[in-house]
Design a protein around this motif. Sequence first.
Motif, PDB file in Angstrom:
ATOM      1  N   GLN A   6       0.830  -1.199   0.000  1.00  0.00           N
ATOM      2  CA  GLN A   6       0.000   0.000   0.000  1.00  0.00           C
ATOM      3  C   GLN A   6       0.861   1.245   0.000  1.00  0.00           C
ATOM      4  O   GLN A   6       1.905   1.301   0.648  1.00  0.00           O
ATOM      5  CB  GLN A   6      -0.918   0.005   1.230  1.00  0.00           C
ATOM      6  CG  GLN A   6      -2.002  -1.053   1.138  1.00  0.00           C
ATOM      7  CD  GLN A   6      -3.041  -0.894   2.226  1.00  0.00           C
ATOM      8  OE1 GLN A   6      -3.145  -1.740   3.110  1.00  0.00           O
ATOM      9  NE2 GLN A   6      -3.806   0.188   2.156  1.00  0.00           N
ATOM     10  N   SER A   7       0.399   2.250  -0.724  1.00  0.00           N
ATOM     11  CA  SER A   7       1.106   3.525  -0.766  1.00  0.00           C
ATOM     12  C   SER A   7       0.101   4.663  -0.871  1.00  0.00           C
ATOM     13  O   SER A   7      -0.988   4.496  -1.442  1.00  0.00           O
ATOM     14  CB  SER A   7       2.070   3.555  -1.955  1.00  0.00           C
ATOM     15  OG  SER A   7       1.360   3.388  -3.172  1.00  0.00           O
ATOM     16  N   TYR A  87      -6.322   3.000   6.533  1.00  0.00           N
ATOM     17  CA  TYR A  87      -7.031   2.327   5.454  1.00  0.00           C
ATOM     18  C   TYR A  87      -6.225   1.115   5.021  1.00  0.00           C
ATOM     19  O   TYR A  87      -5.062   1.231   4.639  1.00  0.00           O
ATOM     20  CB  TYR A  87      -7.254   3.289   4.278  1.00  0.00           C
ATOM     21  CG  TYR A  87      -8.292   4.341   4.622  1.00  0.00           C
ATOM     22  CD1 TYR A  87      -7.931   5.487   5.319  1.00  0.00           C
ATOM     23  CD2 TYR A  87      -9.635   4.164   4.287  1.00  0.00           C
ATOM     24  CE1 TYR A  87      -8.880   6.432   5.676  1.00  0.00           C
ATOM     25  CE2 TYR A  87     -10.589   5.110   4.640  1.00  0.00           C
ATOM     26  CZ  TYR A  87     -10.194   6.238   5.340  1.00  0.00           C
ATOM     27  OH  TYR A  87     -11.139   7.173   5.686  1.00  0.00           O
ATOM     28  N   LEU A  88      -6.864  -0.032   5.104  1.00  0.00           N
ATOM     29  CA  LEU A  88      -6.217  -1.306   4.806  1.00  0.00           C
ATOM     30  C   LEU A  88      -6.854  -1.955   3.598  1.00  0.00           C
ATOM     31  O   LEU A  88      -8.076  -1.952   3.456  1.00  0.00           O
ATOM     32  CB  LEU A  88      -6.385  -2.267   5.996  1.00  0.00           C
ATOM     33  CG  LEU A  88      -5.823  -1.825   7.339  1.00  0.00           C
ATOM     34  CD1 LEU A  88      -6.372  -2.706   8.460  1.00  0.00           C
ATOM     35  CD2 LEU A  88      -4.319  -1.893   7.320  1.00  0.00           C
ATOM     36  N   GLY A 102      -2.540  -5.592   3.491  1.00  0.00           N
ATOM     37  CA  GLY A 102      -1.459  -4.652   3.285  1.00  0.00           C
ATOM     38  C   GLY A 102      -1.127  -3.966   4.605  1.00  0.00           C
ATOM     39  O   GLY A 102      -1.853  -4.126   5.592  1.00  0.00           O
ATOM     40  N   ALA A 103      -0.045  -3.205   4.596  1.00  0.00           N
ATOM     41  CA  ALA A 103       0.391  -2.532   5.829  1.00  0.00           C
ATOM     42  C   ALA A 103      -0.435  -1.290   6.131  1.00  0.00           C
ATOM     43  O   ALA A 103      -0.373  -0.751   7.237  1.00  0.00           O
ATOM     44  CB  ALA A 103       1.870  -2.175   5.729  1.00  0.00           C
ATOM     45  N   GLY A 104      -1.207  -0.828   5.142  1.00  0.00           N
ATOM     46  CA  GLY A 104      -2.115   0.285   5.401  1.00  0.00           C
ATOM     47  C   GLY A 104      -1.571   1.647   5.016  1.00  0.00           C
ATOM     48  O   GLY A 104      -0.362   1.845   4.887  1.00  0.00           O
ATOM     49  N   THR A 105      -2.500   2.557   4.804  1.00  0.00           N
ATOM     50  CA  THR A 105      -2.179   3.980   4.642  1.00  0.00           C
ATOM     51  C   THR A 105      -2.826   4.713   5.802  1.00  0.00           C
ATOM     52  O   THR A 105      -4.044   4.621   6.000  1.00  0.00           O
ATOM     53  CB  THR A 105      -2.739   4.540   3.321  1.00  0.00           C
ATOM     54  OG1 THR A 105      -2.037   3.961   2.219  1.00  0.00           O
ATOM     55  CG2 THR A 105      -2.581   6.054   3.282  1.00  0.00           C
ATOM     56  N   ARG A 106      -1.985   5.412   6.547  1.00  0.00           N
ATOM     57  CA  ARG A 106      -2.520   6.176   7.687  1.00  0.00           C
ATOM     58  C   ARG A 106      -2.828   7.591   7.209  1.00  0.00           C
ATOM     59  O   ARG A 106      -1.928   8.335   6.833  1.00  0.00           O
ATOM     60  CB  ARG A 106      -1.528   6.204   8.836  1.00  0.00           C
ATOM     61  CG  ARG A 106      -2.115   6.766  10.115  1.00  0.00           C
ATOM     62  CD  ARG A 106      -1.260   6.473  11.332  1.00  0.00           C
ATOM     63  NE  ARG A 106      -1.150   5.059  11.634  1.00  0.00           N
ATOM     64  CZ  ARG A 106      -2.088   4.333  12.227  1.00  0.00           C
ATOM     65  NH1 ARG A 106      -3.230   4.894  12.606  1.00  0.00           N
ATOM     66  NH2 ARG A 106      -1.890   3.051  12.475  1.00  0.00           N
ATOM     67  N   LEU A 107      -4.111   7.937   7.214  1.00  0.00           N
ATOM     68  CA  LEU A 107      -4.575   9.225   6.711  1.00  0.00           C
ATOM     69  C   LEU A 107      -4.939  10.143   7.869  1.00  0.00           C
ATOM     70  O   LEU A 107      -5.651   9.724   8.791  1.00  0.00           O
ATOM     71  CB  LEU A 107      -5.808   9.021   5.820  1.00  0.00           C
ATOM     72  CG  LEU A 107      -6.533  10.288   5.360  1.00  0.00           C
ATOM     73  CD1 LEU A 107      -5.649  11.115   4.436  1.00  0.00           C
ATOM     74  CD2 LEU A 107      -7.854   9.928   4.659  1.00  0.00           C
TER      75      LEU A 107
ATOM     76  N   GLN B  37      -2.275  -8.470  15.241  1.00  0.00           N
ATOM     77  CA  GLN B  37      -1.577  -7.302  14.690  1.00  0.00           C
ATOM     78  C   GLN B  37      -0.547  -6.857  15.723  1.00  0.00           C
ATOM     79  O   GLN B  37      -0.905  -6.282  16.763  1.00  0.00           O
ATOM     80  CB  GLN B  37      -2.577  -6.183  14.392  1.00  0.00           C
ATOM     81  CG  GLN B  37      -1.989  -4.990  13.664  1.00  0.00           C
ATOM     82  CD  GLN B  37      -3.063  -3.955  13.318  1.00  0.00           C
ATOM     83  OE1 GLN B  37      -4.059  -3.810  14.024  1.00  0.00           O
ATOM     84  NE2 GLN B  37      -2.869  -3.245  12.228  1.00  0.00           N
ATOM     85  N   ILE B  38       0.713  -7.167  15.422  1.00  0.00           N
ATOM     86  CA  ILE B  38       1.790  -6.666  16.255  1.00  0.00           C
ATOM     87  C   ILE B  38       1.892  -5.162  16.019  1.00  0.00           C
ATOM     88  O   ILE B  38       1.681  -4.691  14.891  1.00  0.00           O
ATOM     89  CB  ILE B  38       3.112  -7.385  15.925  1.00  0.00           C
ATOM     90  CG1 ILE B  38       2.982  -8.871  16.302  1.00  0.00           C
ATOM     91  CG2 ILE B  38       4.291  -6.747  16.631  1.00  0.00           C
ATOM     92  CD1 ILE B  38       4.136  -9.732  15.848  1.00  0.00           C
ATOM     93  N   LEU B  39       2.197  -4.422  17.058  1.00  0.00           N
ATOM     94  CA  LEU B  39       2.215  -2.961  16.977  1.00  0.00           C
ATOM     95  C   LEU B  39       3.033  -2.476  15.788  1.00  0.00           C
ATOM     96  O   LEU B  39       4.208  -2.828  15.638  1.00  0.00           O
ATOM     97  CB  LEU B  39       2.775  -2.389  18.281  1.00  0.00           C
ATOM     98  CG  LEU B  39       2.693  -0.871  18.435  1.00  0.00           C
ATOM     99  CD1 LEU B  39       1.234  -0.411  18.466  1.00  0.00           C
ATOM    100  CD2 LEU B  39       3.421  -0.418  19.687  1.00  0.00           C
ATOM    101  N   GLY B  40       2.386  -1.700  14.934  1.00  0.00           N
ATOM    102  CA  GLY B  40       3.078  -1.115  13.797  1.00  0.00           C
ATOM    103  C   GLY B  40       3.233  -2.046  12.610  1.00  0.00           C
ATOM    104  O   GLY B  40       3.853  -1.675  11.616  1.00  0.00           O
ATOM    105  N   GLN B  41       2.677  -3.259  12.720  1.00  0.00           N
ATOM    106  CA  GLN B  41       2.825  -4.223  11.627  1.00  0.00           C
ATOM    107  C   GLN B  41       1.463  -4.578  11.025  1.00  0.00           C
ATOM    108  O   GLN B  41       0.434  -4.075  11.436  1.00  0.00           O
ATOM    109  CB  GLN B  41       3.557  -5.471  12.140  1.00  0.00           C
ATOM    110  CG  GLN B  41       4.969  -5.191  12.622  1.00  0.00           C
ATOM    111  CD  GLN B  41       5.731  -6.449  12.965  1.00  0.00           C
ATOM    112  OE1 GLN B  41       5.428  -7.532  12.463  1.00  0.00           O
ATOM    113  NE2 GLN B  41       6.737  -6.316  13.823  1.00  0.00           N
ATOM    114  N   LYS B  42       1.503  -5.458  10.039  1.00  0.00           N
ATOM    115  CA  LYS B  42       0.296  -5.833   9.322  1.00  0.00           C
ATOM    116  C   LYS B  42      -0.612  -6.717  10.171  1.00  0.00           C
ATOM    117  O   LYS B  42      -0.149  -7.419  11.075  1.00  0.00           O
ATOM    118  CB  LYS B  42       0.658  -6.647   8.072  1.00  0.00           C
ATOM    119  CG  LYS B  42       1.430  -5.899   7.029  1.00  0.00           C
ATOM    120  CD  LYS B  42       1.708  -6.816   5.842  1.00  0.00           C
ATOM    121  CE  LYS B  42       2.563  -6.108   4.817  1.00  0.00           C
ATOM    122  NZ  LYS B  42       2.819  -6.974   3.637  1.00  0.00           N
TER     123      LYS B  42
END
Lengths: 111, 116
Positions: A6-7, A87-88, A102-107, B37-42
Amino acid sequence: TQLLKQSPQFLSIQEGENLTVYCNSSSVFSSLQWYRQEPGEGPVLLVTVVTGGEVKKLKRLTFQFGDARKDSSLHITAAQPGDTGLYLCAGPSGGYNKLIFGAGTRLAVHP
Amino acid sequence: EPEVTQTPSHQVTQMGQEVILRCVPISNHLYFYWYRQILGQKVEFLVSFYNNEISEKSEIFDDQFSVERPDGSNFTLKIRSTKLEDSAMYFCASILDSSSYNSPLHFGNGTRLTVT
């Protein structure tokens, strides 16, 4: 191994601006889902896209699934502070609704 | 709207101790899941459960983990001997029909497990 990238990772904008976030993979997915997650809460499903090229709208949010079903985008029109969140994107990997995320986009939308 | 509920919201335990995380899925749902969900991870898949048995599990879900649906309403995740790296947010989820795109996956609000 299926991966969803994700980007951008972070996005900080002013209220009223438009934005697009992306979810990309080198693998084909039968469907992709978009979730929104707020701090201390579980992900909440926004939409599932299934057909290549599909466009779905949810008020000011527009979701698109790529023709090749390897990528998806989320466009927000006239962002509001209430849109702030993580947003995932997620897609099925194997049966029984096993999802990879995905790792997500933090908005962050500032008034 | 019915929701998935998880208890406790936060659990602190010492390394080597057993913990049980509890979930009450939506009542008519048939498929149940644990993600973490580990902190800061997927968000990562741990296990899926259907018809009173595990249907799929990830490599994370080793012999230290087990799941149970003891009474038709609760769905539990047990970690037998916790390790520091088990510290994470654990999410329970349920779905009515796993094969339908119109059947959304509902997540609970999670249990934050802290192993010290």
